[in-house]
Design a protein around this motif. Structure first.
Motif, mmCIF file in Angstrom:
data_model
loop_
_atom_site.group_PDB
_atom_site.id
_atom_site.type_symbol
_atom_site.label_atom_id
_atom_site.label_comp_id
_atom_site.label_asym_id
_atom_site.label_seq_id
_atom_site.Cartn_x
_atom_site.Cartn_y
_atom_site.Cartn_z
ATOM 1 N N ALA A 5 0.718 -3.073 -9.191
ATOM 2 C CA ALA A 5 0.937 -1.954 -10.122
ATOM 3 C C ALA A 5 -0.083 -2.039 -11.248
ATOM 4 O O ALA A 5 -0.317 -3.106 -11.813
ATOM 5 N N LEU A 6 -0.674 -0.899 -11.567
ATOM 6 C CA LEU A 6 -1.651 -0.830 -12.654
ATOM 7 C C LEU A 6 -1.012 -0.097 -13.829
ATOM 8 O O LEU A 6 -0.701 1.095 -13.729
ATOM 9 N N TYR A 7 -0.811 -0.826 -14.912
ATOM 10 C CA TYR A 7 -0.187 -0.270 -16.120
ATOM 11 C C TYR A 7 -1.281 0.039 -17.144
ATOM 12 O O TYR A 7 -1.998 -0.857 -17.588
ATOM 13 N N GLY A 8 -1.430 1.314 -17.486
ATOM 14 C CA GLY A 8 -2.356 1.709 -18.535
ATOM 15 C C GLY A 8 -1.590 2.103 -19.784
ATOM 16 O O GLY A 8 -0.382 2.337 -19.732
ATOM 17 N N PRO A 9 -2.270 2.209 -20.919
ATOM 18 C CA PRO A 9 -1.564 2.488 -22.182
ATOM 19 C C PRO A 9 -0.996 3.904 -22.259
ATOM 20 O O PRO A 9 0.047 4.110 -22.868
ATOM 21 N N ASP A 10 -1.677 4.865 -21.648
ATOM 22 C CA ASP A 10 -1.252 6.247 -21.854
ATOM 23 C C ASP A 10 -1.073 7.004 -20.541
ATOM 24 O O ASP A 10 -1.226 8.219 -20.502
ATOM 25 N N GLU A 11 -0.776 6.325 -19.472
ATOM 26 C CA GLU A 11 -0.658 7.035 -18.210
ATOM 27 C C GLU A 11 0.449 6.417 -17.376
ATOM 28 O O GLU A 11 0.931 5.327 -17.655
ATOM 29 N N ALA A 12 0.828 7.160 -16.356
ATOM 30 C CA ALA A 12 1.878 6.675 -15.471
ATOM 31 C C ALA A 12 1.370 5.464 -14.686
ATOM 32 O O ALA A 12 0.175 5.271 -14.515
ATOM 33 N N VAL A 13 2.304 4.657 -14.230
ATOM 34 C CA VAL A 13 1.948 3.482 -13.452
ATOM 35 C C VAL A 13 1.337 3.922 -12.115
ATOM 36 O O VAL A 13 1.901 4.767 -11.414
ATOM 37 N N ARG A 14 0.169 3.368 -11.790
ATOM 38 C CA ARG A 14 -0.464 3.627 -10.505
ATOM 39 C C ARG A 14 -0.244 2.420 -9.607
ATOM 40 O O ARG A 14 -0.193 1.272 -10.088
ATOM 41 N N THR A 15 -0.112 2.652 -8.317
ATOM 42 C CA THR A 15 0.232 1.544 -7.425
ATOM 43 C C THR A 15 -0.717 1.464 -6.235
ATOM 44 O O THR A 15 -1.304 2.450 -5.790
ATOM 45 N N TYR A 16 -0.829 0.235 -5.738
ATOM 46 C CA TYR A 16 -1.623 -0.076 -4.535
ATOM 47 C C TYR A 16 -0.722 -0.903 -3.627
ATOM 48 O O TYR A 16 -0.036 -1.821 -4.085
ATOM 49 N N LEU A 17 -0.701 -0.585 -2.335
ATOM 50 C CA LEU A 17 0.074 -1.357 -1.368
ATOM 51 C C LEU A 17 -0.839 -2.289 -0.580
ATOM 52 O O LEU A 17 -1.896 -1.873 -0.107
ATOM 53 N N LYS A 18 -0.403 -3.523 -0.450
ATOM 54 C CA LYS A 18 -1.167 -4.499 0.325
ATOM 55 C C LYS A 18 -1.362 -3.987 1.751
ATOM 56 O O LYS A 18 -0.426 -3.515 2.396
ATOM 57 N N LYS A 19 -2.603 -4.114 2.247
ATOM 58 C CA LYS A 19 -2.922 -3.608 3.581
ATOM 59 C C LYS A 19 -2.732 -4.657 4.679
ATOM 60 O O LYS A 19 -2.333 -4.333 5.789
ATOM 61 N N ARG A 20 -3.085 -5.890 4.376
ATOM 62 C CA ARG A 20 -3.127 -6.939 5.400
ATOM 63 C C ARG A 20 -2.074 -8.005 5.102
ATOM 64 O O ARG A 20 -2.127 -8.668 4.063
ATOM 65 N N MET A 21 -1.151 -8.168 6.045
ATOM 66 C CA MET A 21 -0.048 -9.102 5.843
ATOM 67 C C MET A 21 -0.318 -10.451 6.509
ATOM 68 O O MET A 21 -1.069 -10.535 7.489
ATOM 69 N N VAL A 22 0.316 -11.498 5.991
ATOM 70 C CA VAL A 22 0.211 -12.822 6.599
ATOM 71 C C VAL A 22 1.020 -12.822 7.893
ATOM 72 O O VAL A 22 2.229 -12.563 7.869
ATOM 73 N N PRO A 23 0.383 -13.088 9.050
ATOM 74 C CA PRO A 23 1.121 -13.046 10.324
ATOM 75 C C PRO A 23 2.320 -13.987 10.310
ATOM 76 O O PRO A 23 2.209 -15.149 9.923
ATOM 77 N N GLY A 24 3.458 -13.459 10.727
ATOM 78 C CA GLY A 24 4.661 -14.273 10.830
ATOM 79 C C GLY A 24 5.460 -14.389 9.550
ATOM 80 O O GLY A 24 6.677 -14.587 9.588
ATOM 81 N N LEU A 25 4.833 -14.256 8.407
ATOM 82 C CA LEU A 25 5.535 -14.424 7.134
ATOM 83 C C LEU A 25 5.807 -13.099 6.424
ATOM 84 O O LEU A 25 6.682 -13.034 5.571
ATOM 85 N N GLU A 26 5.058 -12.071 6.770
ATOM 86 C CA GLU A 26 5.222 -10.798 6.068
ATOM 87 C C GLU A 26 5.428 -9.642 7.056
ATOM 88 O O GLU A 26 5.017 -8.519 6.791
ATOM 89 N N ALA A 27 6.081 -9.954 8.165
ATOM 90 C CA ALA A 27 6.269 -8.927 9.194
ATOM 91 C C ALA A 27 7.123 -7.769 8.694
ATOM 92 O O ALA A 27 7.014 -6.647 9.198
ATOM 93 N N GLN A 28 7.987 -8.031 7.715
ATOM 94 C CA GLN A 28 8.892 -6.971 7.250
ATOM 95 C C GLN A 28 8.251 -6.052 6.222
ATOM 96 O O GLN A 28 8.885 -5.072 5.790
ATOM 97 N N TYR A 29 7.029 -6.341 5.821
ATOM 98 C CA TYR A 29 6.382 -5.537 4.780
ATOM 99 C C TYR A 29 5.654 -4.338 5.381
ATOM 100 O O TYR A 29 5.043 -4.424 6.447
ATOM 101 N N VAL A 30 5.720 -3.220 4.673
ATOM 102 C CA VAL A 30 5.070 -1.980 5.098
ATOM 103 C C VAL A 30 3.641 -1.984 4.548
ATOM 104 O O VAL A 30 3.445 -2.032 3.332
ATOM 105 N N PRO A 31 2.637 -1.935 5.415
ATOM 106 C CA PRO A 31 1.253 -1.998 4.915
ATOM 107 C C PRO A 31 0.808 -0.693 4.288
ATOM 108 O O PRO A 31 1.260 0.393 4.663
#
Length: 470
Positions: free
Chosen positions: A286-312
Motif C-alpha cells: 500500500a502506498l500512503y501519500g499525504p493528500d491522496e487515497a491509498v494506492r495498492t499493488y498486488l504481489k505477482k509472484r508467489m513462493v511455491p508451496g507457501l503462498e498457494a492461497q494468495y491471489v496474484p
C-alpha cells in the motif's frame, strides 16, 4: 579416476559453495571450476569427468540445500537439476575441446550455461533463482554487463572466464582460445568502468523500517493488527525529523485496511496482508501519500508451496516521489526479470520493495534484487523482515545496509536515483536467446564431428575405448 581428479573436484566444489548462490565470496566463481575443468579436459574417460562434475555441482549447491531444505523441500530437486546441467556443460566443453577447437570449447561451456538457465527460467516457478551470474553482484565492473544483457550476460562471463583459464592451462599456446574468453572479459571491464563513471540522478532520502517480532504475525493472528500498526506508527513518527522522501515497511507486516499517516513531504510503502473478497488472500503493498487515497499493488509472484492461497496481481504501480518516478514491487517479484523490465521501460529511477526473507538467505535474495536494479537502471530501497534492509544505487553499489532484529530497526540513507531505462530493459533477453542459438549451433557442429577419425590435430590420439567414451 585418480586421486588428483578427486582432489580437483573437491577444491572446485568447495570454492563454488562459498561463491555462488548463498556464498558471499562471489569473485571466487571466476576460478572455482578451473581445477575440475582441467581434469575433465584431460581425463581419458568421459564418465570419470561426469561423475566428478556431478559431485562438484551438488557440492556447489550445498548452501541453498542447507538454508532452504527445511522449509522448501523442492530445493533438493532443484539442486540435482543444477548439478546435472553443470555436468552436461562440462561434458559439452570436453567434447568440443577434443573434436573441434579450444576456443569453441570455452564458448560452448559459457553459452550452454547461459542458455539452459534462460530456458529453465522461462518456465520455473522460481524465475531466475539459482543463476550462476548472481555471484558477480559484488564485482562491480563486470556487474554492469547486466544493463546490456541481463543476468544471462553475467552467467556467460562467470562461465567463460574459468573455462578460458582451464584451456589456457591445458593449451597455453592457443591464441584463439585465449581470445574466446579474454576479449569478452576485457570488453565487459571497459564497459563497466565507463558505466560506473556516469552521473547518477538526484539523491532521495529513504527510510527503511522493520521489526522481526512481528514478521508473519498478521496472517497467523489478525487480532494483532492494531498493536503492530501502532508500533510502526511510532517508528514513522520517530523518523519524521529526518525528512525522508519515502518510508518502506516490510512485506505482510500490517493487516489489510491499516491506515498510516506519512510525515509531510513523504510517502509510505507498507506490506499488508488480508483476505481477498473472492476467496484466498491478498499480499499487498500500500502506498500512503499525504493528500491522496491509498494506492495498492498486488504481489505477482508467489513462493511455491507457501503462498498457494494468495491471489496474484497483474499490474505495476508507479508514483512520483521527490521529483523521480518510483515503482513498487514485493519480495519475490524481484526474481523475475521480465516483470521488472516493465518498470525499466517506464524509466523509473527508484524501486520501493517490501520483502520477507528466510533469514539465512538474506544475502542471496537481497543481491538478486540488486541485479534487477542494474538491469533496469533504477536504485533500490528494499526492507525485509528476517533479512536485510538494503539501499543501493542503479549500478549495484550498496549505499547502506543493516540486518533486521527482533525489535524496532531503522535504516536511513540518501540514495542516488537511477537514470531509468537501459539497453537490457529495451531489448530484453536478446543476448540469452543468442546464447540458445549458439549452443544449438555448437551441438550441431559437434554431432557432425562425431564421425570416427574427425578430431583436433593437436589432441593426442586416445585409445579406442577413450575415443568411444568422449
Amino acid at each position: 579416476m585418480t586421486i588428483q581428479g578427486m582432489a580437483a573436484a573437491l577444491l572446485s566444489g568447495v570454492l563454488l559453495a562459498v561463491s555462488r548462490d548463498t556464498g558471499q565470496f562471489g569473485w571466487l566463481v571466476l576460478v572455482a571450476p578451473v581445477p575440475l575443468l582441467v581434469y575433465a579436459l584431460r581425463a581419458p574417460r568421459a564418465w570419470h569427468a561426469a561423475l566428478l562434475a556431478f559431485a562438484v555441482g551438488l557440492l556447489g549447491e550445498a548452501g541453498p540445500m542447507w538454508f532452504y531444505g527445511r522449509v522448501l523441500p523442492l530445493i533438493y530437486g532443484l539442486a540435482a537439476y543444477q548439478a546435472l546441467m553443470f555436468t552436461l556443460a562440462v561434458l559439452f566443453m570436453r567434447a568440443l575441446h577434443r573434436r573441434c577447437a579450444a576456443g569453441l570449447a570455452v564458448l560452448g561451456f559459457a553459452a550452454m550455461s547461459a542458455a539452459t538457465e534462460y530456458l529453465y527460467g522461462l518456465a520455473a516457478p522460481n524465475g531466475s533463482f539459482g543463476a550462476l551470474g548472481y555471484a558477480l553482484v559484488n564485482v562491480a565492473p563486470l556487474l554492469q554487463t547486466a544493463s546490456l544483457a541481463g543476468v544471462a550476460g553475467l552467467t556467460f562471463l562467470a562461465a567463460a572466464i574459468p573455462a578460458g583459464l582451464a584451456t589456457l592451462y591445458v593449451s597455453p599456446r592457443d591464441t584463439k582460445a585465449a581470445l574466446a574468453w579474454s576479449a569478452p572479459m576485457l570488453a565487459a571491464l571497459l564497459y563497466g568502468a565507463w558505466q560506473l563513471a556516469q552521473p547518477s540522478g538526484p539523491a532521495l532520502r529513504i527510510a527503511l523500517l522493520s521489526d522481526d517480532r512481528y514478521a508473519g504475525r498478521v496472517p497467523r493472528d489478525p487480532a494483532a493488527g492494531p498493536e503492530i500498526a501502532a508500533a510502526f506508527a511510532r517508528q514513522v513518527a520517530s523518523v519524521a525529523s529526518q525528512r525522508p522522501a519515502a518510508i518502506v515497511v516490510p512485506e505482510k507486516m500490517l493487516a489489510a485496511g491499516t491506515r498510516l499517516a506519512p510525515p509531510p513531504g513523504s510517502v509510505i510503502v507498507a506490506g499488508l496482508d488480508g483476505p481477498a473478497p473472492t476467496g484466498g488472500r491478498l499480499n499487498i503493498a500500500a502506498l500512503y501519500g499525504p493528500d491522496e487515497a491509498v494506492r495498492t499493488y498486488l504481489k505477482k509472484r508467489m513462493v511455491p508451496g507457501l503462498e498457494a492461497q494468495y491471489v496474484p496481481g497483474s499490474a505495476e504501480l508507479v508514483a512520483r516521489i521527490g521529483g523521480s518516478d518510483a515503482g513498487v514491487a514485493i519480495c519475490k517479484d524481484m526474481d523475475f526479470a521480465q516483470d521488472l523490465r516493465l518498470y525499466g521501460r517506464r524509466d523509473v529511477g527508484l524501486m520501493l520493495v517490501p520483502a520477507w526473507d528466510f533469514d539465512r538467505d538474506a544475502y542471496l535474495h537481497g543481491r538478486m534484487a540488486v541485479v534487477r536494479s542494474v538491469e533496469n537502471g533504477f536504485a533500490l530501497a528494499r526492507s525485509a523482515s528476517q533479512g536485510l534492509m538494503t539501499l543501493s544505487d542503479a549500478n549495484g553499489r550498496i549505499v547502506a545496509e543493516r540486518r533486521t532484529v527482533r525489535g524496532p530497526s531503522m535504516l536511513v540513507g540518501d540514495v542516488p536515483t537511477g537514470r531509468g531505462g537501459t539497453v537490457y530493459s529495451r531489448v530484453g533477453d536478446v543476448f540469452a536467446q543468442a546464447m540458445v542459438a549458439l549452443w544449438l549451433a555448437l551441438l550441431a557442429l559437434l554431432a557432425l564431428r562425431r564421425k570416427p577419425g574427425i578430431k583436433r590435430p593437436d589432441v593426442p590420439a586416445p585409445s579406442p575405448a577413450a575415443c568411444g567414451s568422449a
